[in-house]
Design a protein around this motif. Sequence first.
Motif, PDB file in Angstrom:
ATOM      1  N   LEU A  82       0.829  -1.210   0.000  1.00  0.00           N
ATOM      2  CA  LEU A  82       0.000   0.000   0.000  1.00  0.00           C
ATOM      3  C   LEU A  82       0.855   1.248   0.000  1.00  0.00           C
ATOM      4  O   LEU A  82       0.589   2.203  -0.745  1.00  0.00           O
ATOM      5  CB  LEU A  82      -0.921  -0.022   1.220  1.00  0.00           C
ATOM      6  N   LEU A  83       1.904   1.256   0.820  1.00  0.00           N
ATOM      7  CA  LEU A  83       2.751   2.439   0.930  1.00  0.00           C
ATOM      8  C   LEU A  83       3.545   2.685  -0.345  1.00  0.00           C
ATOM      9  O   LEU A  83       3.625   3.824  -0.829  1.00  0.00           O
ATOM     10  CB  LEU A  83       3.706   2.261   2.111  1.00  0.00           C
ATOM     11  N   GLY A  84       4.122   1.623  -0.904  1.00  0.00           N
ATOM     12  CA  GLY A  84       4.948   1.792  -2.096  1.00  0.00           C
ATOM     13  C   GLY A  84       4.145   2.066  -3.349  1.00  0.00           C
ATOM     14  O   GLY A  84       4.434   3.003  -4.103  1.00  0.00           O
ATOM     15  N   VAL A  85       3.119   1.254  -3.582  1.00  0.00           N
ATOM     16  CA  VAL A  85       2.317   1.403  -4.798  1.00  0.00           C
ATOM     17  C   VAL A  85       1.343   2.567  -4.681  1.00  0.00           C
ATOM     18  O   VAL A  85       1.125   3.325  -5.636  1.00  0.00           O
ATOM     19  CB  VAL A  85       1.559   0.093  -5.093  1.00  0.00           C
ATOM     20  N   GLY A  86       0.761   2.744  -3.496  1.00  0.00           N
ATOM     21  CA  GLY A  86      -0.222   3.809  -3.316  1.00  0.00           C
ATOM     22  C   GLY A  86       0.365   5.201  -3.309  1.00  0.00           C
ATOM     23  O   GLY A  86      -0.371   6.186  -3.455  1.00  0.00           O
ATOM     24  N   ALA A  87       1.695   5.303  -3.139  1.00  0.00           N
ATOM     25  CA  ALA A  87       2.319   6.626  -3.086  1.00  0.00           C
ATOM     26  C   ALA A  87       2.142   7.393  -4.392  1.00  0.00           C
ATOM     27  O   ALA A  87       2.189   8.631  -4.394  1.00  0.00           O
ATOM     28  CB  ALA A  87       3.805   6.480  -2.768  1.00  0.00           C
ATOM     29  N   ARG A  88       1.912   6.688  -5.491  1.00  0.00           N
ATOM     30  CA  ARG A  88       1.753   7.382  -6.773  1.00  0.00           C
ATOM     31  C   ARG A  88       0.569   8.341  -6.760  1.00  0.00           C
ATOM     32  O   ARG A  88       0.549   9.319  -7.511  1.00  0.00           O
ATOM     33  CB  ARG A  88       1.600   6.368  -7.894  1.00  0.00           C
ATOM     34  N   TRP A  89      -0.422   8.058  -5.916  1.00  0.00           N
ATOM     35  CA  TRP A  89      -1.598   8.929  -5.848  1.00  0.00           C
ATOM     36  C   TRP A  89      -1.258  10.267  -5.202  1.00  0.00           C
ATOM     37  O   TRP A  89      -2.030  11.230  -5.308  1.00  0.00           O
ATOM     38  CB  TRP A  89      -2.717   8.245  -5.071  1.00  0.00           C
ATOM     39  N   LEU A  90      -0.121  10.338  -4.532  1.00  0.00           N
ATOM     40  CA  LEU A  90       0.313  11.601  -3.927  1.00  0.00           C
ATOM     41  C   LEU A  90       1.192  12.422  -4.868  1.00  0.00           C
ATOM     42  O   LEU A  90       1.556  13.544  -4.537  1.00  0.00           O
ATOM     43  CB  LEU A  90       1.096  11.316  -2.643  1.00  0.00           C
ATOM     44  N   GLN A  91       1.503  11.871  -6.035  1.00  0.00           N
ATOM     45  CA  GLN A  91       2.416  12.566  -6.943  1.00  0.00           C
ATOM     46  C   GLN A  91       1.948  13.961  -7.362  1.00  0.00           C
ATOM     47  O   GLN A  91       2.789  14.849  -7.528  1.00  0.00           O
ATOM     48  CB  GLN A  91       2.681  11.706  -8.180  1.00  0.00           C
TER      49      GLN A  91
END
Length: 205
Positions: A163-172
């Motif tokens: 979740l942390l690694g893959v989901g971080a893209r939504w914060l880009q």
Amino acid sequence: MQPAAALAGFLTGAGLIIAIGAQNAFVLRQGLKQQRVALVVAVCAAGDIALILLGVAGIGAAVARFPLLLEVLRFGGAAFLAVYGLMAARRAWSGGGGLDAASDMQAGWRRTLLVCLAFTFLNPHVYLDTMVLLGSLSTRYPGDARWLFAAGACLASVSWFTLLGVGARWLQPWFAHARAWRWLDAGIAVFMLTLSVLLLLRPLQ
């Protein structure tokens, strides 16, 4: 009893893993840059799984009997966090931490792997949390239920790091500008240096 053991393992593991901040900060930064994310997530999760299984197998009790080993890790981890914190501080000062930073684009998988391993295994608290604490809690469950507790904790680790690694893209979108990265690196620098000082000042218990 057995489904309850797996749920207890998941919830306990999630609470402990989310609290390991230095490793999480590194995974988040790699996720935001979308660089070597699969490698970082796999290494962090695999490291946790190995330590959890060793703890449930009884190795955690042995680790607790060798405080000198934890002390070596304490000072080594403090030194590593201090160096990484100073590097983040330099990025925050110079503004070289954005998504288009060429130096990060050229970072090889070996360097990323070594840094990830350092964050995973140079933190003495990870041994206390995964091997000693989770290993001790697992003894409350008899027979196979103990390993279901371990499976729940392992699943929590895999879920969180993914979740942390893959989901971080939504914060880009929030990190499209260099100023946001400077603030992020400044926060990471303060966090890492604070953890380094705390490791030096607080004996492990």
